[in-house]
Every structure is written in structure tokens, then in C-alpha cells.
Design a protein around this motif. Structure first.
Motif, PDB file in Angstrom:
ATOM      1  N   ASP A  10     -20.169  22.755   6.918  1.00 50.32           N
ATOM      2  CA  ASP A  10     -19.608  23.117   5.777  1.00 50.32           C
ATOM      3  C   ASP A  10     -18.180  22.765   5.841  1.00 50.32           C
ATOM      4  O   ASP A  10     -17.368  23.058   6.684  1.00 50.32           O
ATOM      5  N   LEU A  11     -17.750  21.695   4.999  1.00 44.80           N
ATOM      6  CA  LEU A  11     -16.522  21.273   4.950  1.00 44.80           C
ATOM      7  C   LEU A  11     -15.502  22.041   3.949  1.00 44.80           C
ATOM      8  O   LEU A  11     -14.526  21.655   4.014  1.00 44.80           O
ATOM      9  N   ALA A  12     -15.945  23.150   3.484  1.00 46.07           N
ATOM     10  CA  ALA A  12     -14.945  23.865   2.601  1.00 46.07           C
ATOM     11  C   ALA A  12     -13.683  24.158   3.258  1.00 46.07           C
ATOM     12  O   ALA A  12     -12.480  24.157   2.531  1.00 46.07           O
ATOM     13  N   LEU A  14     -12.035  22.477   5.429  1.00 45.51           N
ATOM     14  CA  LEU A  14     -11.207  21.071   5.611  1.00 45.51           C
ATOM     15  C   LEU A  14     -10.769  20.674   4.116  1.00 45.51           C
ATOM     16  O   LEU A  14      -9.523  20.319   4.034  1.00 45.51           O
ATOM     17  N   ASP A  15     -11.747  20.944   2.951  1.00 42.65           N
ATOM     18  CA  ASP A  15     -11.251  20.808   1.632  1.00 42.65           C
ATOM     19  C   ASP A  15     -10.059  21.685   1.267  1.00 42.65           C
ATOM     20  O   ASP A  15      -9.143  21.364   0.560  1.00 42.65           O
ATOM     21  N   ALA A  16     -10.055  23.037   1.763  1.00 42.85           N
ATOM     22  CA  ALA A  16      -9.089  23.879   1.518  1.00 42.85           C
ATOM     23  C   ALA A  16      -7.651  23.434   2.187  1.00 42.85           C
ATOM     24  O   ALA A  16      -6.632  23.620   1.627  1.00 42.85           O
ATOM     25  N   LEU A  18      -6.894  20.409   3.290  1.00 44.03           N
ATOM     26  CA  LEU A  18      -6.020  19.238   2.573  1.00 44.03           C
ATOM     27  C   LEU A  18      -5.646  19.608   1.219  1.00 44.03           C
ATOM     28  O   LEU A  18      -4.528  19.058   0.855  1.00 44.03           O
ATOM     29  N   ALA A  19      -6.121  20.263   0.336  1.00 41.73           N
ATOM     30  CA  ALA A  19      -5.417  20.918  -1.034  1.00 41.73           C
ATOM     31  C   ALA A  19      -4.147  21.725  -0.719  1.00 41.73           C
ATOM     32  O   ALA A  19      -3.180  21.473  -1.582  1.00 41.73           O
ATOM     33  N   GLU A  22      -1.739  19.088   0.326  1.00 45.71           N
ATOM     34  CA  GLU A  22      -1.250  18.326  -1.066  1.00 45.71           C
ATOM     35  C   GLU A  22      -0.439  19.092  -1.787  1.00 45.71           C
ATOM     36  O   GLU A  22       0.562  18.489  -2.452  1.00 45.71           O
TER      37      GLU A  22
END
Length: 192
Positions: A10-12, A14-16, A18-19, A22
Motif C-alpha cells: 500500500d503506497l498511500a 508514501l503518496d501522503a 510526497l503531497a 509538495e
């Protein structure tokens, strides 16, 4: 030394992260080795073990807002860019985030009155560093002018002046290296 490799399904998290980076905010990843789970956390004081989980903290890349038209500013920009740092020319039209704690203001102006508009903007921000060119006498005049405008002692104490980790120097390259060394010194001291 033990090397453990865990496959994340689950890459959630990592996505959170990175966001969040950003959006120029700090974030952290919590890893639970026993459960082989990775979670995102917005509030993390520093990297290290928290009970049975390991937390790694991340900060957005710093941005240096540079004000100055002289040789010192050109040298500073070249040296900082060569070091891989993002340097943005601070103009009256430059947008500044009001909540970005990962910005530094480097003011290499030779005219105190040309410096003041940029310095006011710096003091209104949560920047981790504010540094100004000039002698101790110039700095006393700077403080006097800002106090007359209503800036308090806590705000004025944020100003590093004369800027630089070593000095004094009249050679532009030495001033630039000294100023960048001071910014990096403050940056490294506050890493989580």
C-alpha cells in the motif's frame, strides 16, 4: 548488521508524504517492522524509534530568497545553485508563503533603505533564517529604523547581521561563501 527488506503493498503513506512535502510542510513515515506497515504522520518531532516503530522525519527542500544586485549576490546565487539549493530572486512581486518554515532570506543589499521592504517581508514570515549584509553600525541603524516602525525585540533578534559564519570580508566570493555557510549551519542544526 541485519538487513531486512519489506515489500510495501500500500503506497498511500508514501503518496501522503510526497503531497505534504509538495505543499511545503514537514511530514514523517512510521514503520512498524512487526506488522510490516508504513503510516504517514504529519506531526513528528524527530527521526528515531517510538516504542516498536521507527519514525523518519522529512522536511521540504529549503528555498533561499535572495535580495541584492551586487557582486556578492551574484556570487552567492552561483555558489548556492552549484550546491544544489533553490535560490529565488526576491523582488517586490515574488510570492512568499506565509506559513513556509523552510525558507531563508539572504539580504545582500548595500543600501539600507532598499533593503527594508524585503526585510519587512522576511520578518513577517516564519523563515528559519534572516541574514543581512552590513557592518555592526549599519545593523544598529537597521534595528533603530525597524523599532520605530513597531517591530519588537523578538522579531528583531531573528536578524543575523552582519551575515556570515566568518568575516569580516570585503571580497565578494568570501562574503558569499560565509553567508551560505551560515545558512547551511542553521539548516543542519534544525534537521529532525
Amino acid at each position: 548488521i541485519t538487513l531486512a527488506i519489506h515489500v510495501l503493498r500500500d503506497l498511500a503513506a508514501l503518496d501522503a508524504l510526497l503531497a505534504t512535502l509538495e505543499a511545503r510542510r514537514p511530514g514523517a513515515l512510521d514503520y512498524d517492522p512487526a506488522g510490516q506497515r508504513l503510516r504517514f504522520s504529519a506531526n513528528a518531532p524527530h527521526t528515531g524509534w517510538r516504542e516498536a516503530r521507527f519514525q523518519t522525519c522529512y522536511l521540504p527542500e529549503p528555498v533561499i530568497l535572495l535580495s541584492g544586485q551586487g557582486l556578492e549576490a551574484r556570487q552567492f546565487h552561483a555558489i548556492a545553485a552549484a550546491a544544489g539549493l533553490q535560490v529565488v530572486a526576491l523582488e517586490p512581486s515574488t510570492a512568499i508563503s506565509g506559513d513556509d518554515t523552510e525558507q531563508a532570506f539572504v539580504l545582500l543589499q548595500h543600501d539600507l533603505h532598499r533593503e527594508l521592504p524585503a526585510l519587512r517581508r522576511a520578518l513577517a514570515s516564519p523563515a528559519f533564517f534572516i541574514g543581512c549584509l552590513g557592518s555592526r553600525r549599519t545593523h544598529q541603524e537597521r534595528l533603530r529604523l525597524l523599532q520605530a516602525e513597531g517591530f519588537g525585540d523578538d522579531q528583531l533578534a531573528r536578524i543575523q547581521a552582519p551575515i556570515g559564519l566568518f568575516g569580516p570580508s570585503r571580497e565578494a566570493r568570501a562574503v558569499a561563501v560565509s553567508a551560505l555557510a551560515q545558512v547551511l549551519s542553521v539548516l543542519e542544526a534544525r534537521r529532525p
